[in-house]
Design an enzyme around this catalytic site. Structure first.
Site, mmCIF file in Angstrom:
data_model
loop_
_atom_site.group_PDB
_atom_site.id
_atom_site.type_symbol
_atom_site.label_atom_id
_atom_site.label_comp_id
_atom_site.label_asym_id
_atom_site.label_seq_id
_atom_site.Cartn_x
_atom_site.Cartn_y
_atom_site.Cartn_z
ATOM 1 N N TYR A 119 0.852 -1.198 0.000
ATOM 2 C CA TYR A 119 0.000 0.000 0.000
ATOM 3 C C TYR A 119 0.881 1.238 0.000
ATOM 4 O O TYR A 119 1.931 1.280 0.664
ATOM 5 C CB TYR A 119 -0.906 0.024 1.229
ATOM 6 C CG TYR A 119 -1.674 1.328 1.375
ATOM 7 C CD1 TYR A 119 -2.908 1.494 0.770
ATOM 8 C CD2 TYR A 119 -1.135 2.390 2.100
ATOM 9 C CE1 TYR A 119 -3.606 2.693 0.879
ATOM 10 C CE2 TYR A 119 -1.828 3.597 2.214
ATOM 11 C CZ TYR A 119 -3.067 3.739 1.597
ATOM 12 O OH TYR A 119 -3.736 4.921 1.703
ATOM 13 N N GLU A 157 -3.301 7.712 -3.940
ATOM 14 C CA GLU A 157 -3.285 6.390 -3.300
ATOM 15 C C GLU A 157 -3.069 5.295 -4.336
ATOM 16 O O GLU A 157 -3.609 5.362 -5.440
ATOM 17 C CB GLU A 157 -4.605 6.154 -2.560
ATOM 18 C CG GLU A 157 -4.650 4.870 -1.762
ATOM 19 C CD GLU A 157 -5.973 4.698 -1.030
ATOM 20 O OE1 GLU A 157 -5.962 4.680 0.211
ATOM 21 O OE2 GLU A 157 -7.021 4.605 -1.705
#
Length: 390
Positions: free
Chosen positions: A109, A197
């Site tokens: 992530y 993101e």
């Protein structure tokens, strides 16, 4: 303003962040050419909507033939996809992204946002990619690496190494991570983003770091500096009423209640919603008409509020500072005649020429309930919304 995945991936590619080769289609007729250009025998096909949870909602498939892509396209294009991040209506699917699958070894992530606690742009990284980052933060907070960026020095090499070590990457993989982290940080700063993101950011079997997904949210207040980004806006993914409100410089957010609110000033609007709740009512919207209230803006605000079939009453709470209360009253009267009110309206005015404004409302002949006290106005609108008398 949010970008679609395919748009965000193009921005990523422009900044040197590796992404899978892909094509987009908006009709079934475009599939053959897209597949021919991509090559291969397997493809990932993803519905493009401004919402997460697409995979679990059936909006992502792995296709092994052109026929599978065609069947998926016929099923998805022109429909609405409902995920855990949308309302019951879902988001319209007008575009599909077709891309070459990646050979995934690990899922990571990576995200960039403003951390209000440290008051700095912050990069978040985790070895627990592919999961909801909020769940990881709650269940395994040690797996989240937080890197506040010095506004003068920017992203430093030692911070990239810290993220790489924390995610247990090899030296070769850390080189790829450097390119990704530098890219997302530059995008965040140069595009005036509010969030960038990648979830998941994958390590492939040949040690490449690739952005398998992409999310970019931009600060609306800075869009005037980015004409190229403005052109990427997809109004179909946004609330129709909110888009209409923007045309007239109204700040409007729909809610689930039955009492419409029209207020000037965001702070007063929040206080108005709070006092309605405190007296047993439920606001149907947040609506700030701003300091320069005009007849036209009041009329459009009323139209927006009345377009909600759940609204049973309206509270207009205006403080006359920049604009005199008598001018505000004239605007409310003219707008009410134009819109043809079908629900009770409570008006509370305060400020310059307030007595003259209230007198105009009382002599208007309209079914408008005038109150001078904030609490009395809130009590009155809750009562009429519940079928009682003001």
């Amino acid at each position: 303003m949010n970008l679609h995945e395919y748009q965000a991936k193009q921005v990523f590619a422009d900044y040197g962040i590796p992404v899978p080769e892909n094509r987009t289609i908006t009709s079934v007729d475009q599939i053959a050419q897209a597949v021919e250009e991509l090559g291969g025998s397997e493809w990932m096909v993803k519905a493009q909507v401004h919402a997460g949870g697409r995979g679990k909602a059936g909006g992502v498939i792995k296709a092994n033939s052109v026929d599978e892509i065609r069947a998926f396209a016929q099923k998805m294009l022109g429909t609405h996809l409902v995920t855990f991040q949308t309302d019951a209506k879902g988001q319209p699917v007008n575009t599909l992204l077709i891309e070459v699958p990646s050979t995934i070894s690990r899922e990571l992530y990576m995200g960039v946002l403003v951390d209000r606690a440290s008051r700095r742009v912050t990069i978040m990284a985790s070895e627990a990619g592919g999961m909801n980052i909020e769940e990881v933060a709650a269940s395994e907070p040690k797996k989240i690496i937080t890197l506040p960026i010095d506004p003068v020095n920017g992203l430093m090499p030692n911070q990239v190494r810290e993220a790489g070590f924390g995610m247990h990457l090899s030296p070769a993989q850390q080189k790829g991570l450097m390119k990704v982290m530098q890219g997302v940080y530059r995008i965040f700063m140069e595009k005036d983003a509010s969030q960038v993101e990648i979830n998941p950011l994958v390590v492939t079997e040949d040690d490449q770091i690739v952005a398998l997904d992409a999310k970019i949210s931009l600060d609306d207040n800075a869009l005037f500096r980015h004409k190229d980004m403005q052109d990427l806006r997809d109004a179909s993914q946004e609330d129709e009423k909110e888009n209409k409100a923007k045309e007239f410089e109204l700040n409007y957010v729909p809610l689930d209640g039955d009492i419409g609110c029209m207020v000037n000033g965001a702070g007063l609007a929040m206080a108005t919603m709070d006092i309605i709740k405190n007296h047993g009512g439920d606001p149907a919207n947040f609506l700030d008409v701003g300091g320069g209230v005009t007849r036209e803006r009041v009329a459009e605000a009323l139209k927006l509020i009345l377009s909600d079939p759940n609204v049973k009453a309206i509270l207009i709470n205006i403080f006359g500072g920049i604009v005199r209360c008598d001018l505000i009253a004239e605007g409310i009267i003219a707008a009410a005649k134009e819109v043809a009110l079908g629900v009770p309206v409570v008006v509370r005015l305060e400020g310059t020429n307030v007595e003259l404004g209230r007198d105009l409302l009382e002599r208007s002949g309209l079914d408008i309930i005038s109150r001078g006290d904030f609490t009395e106005a809130a009590e009155a609108v809750v009562r009429v919304a519940q079928g009682g008398k003001a």
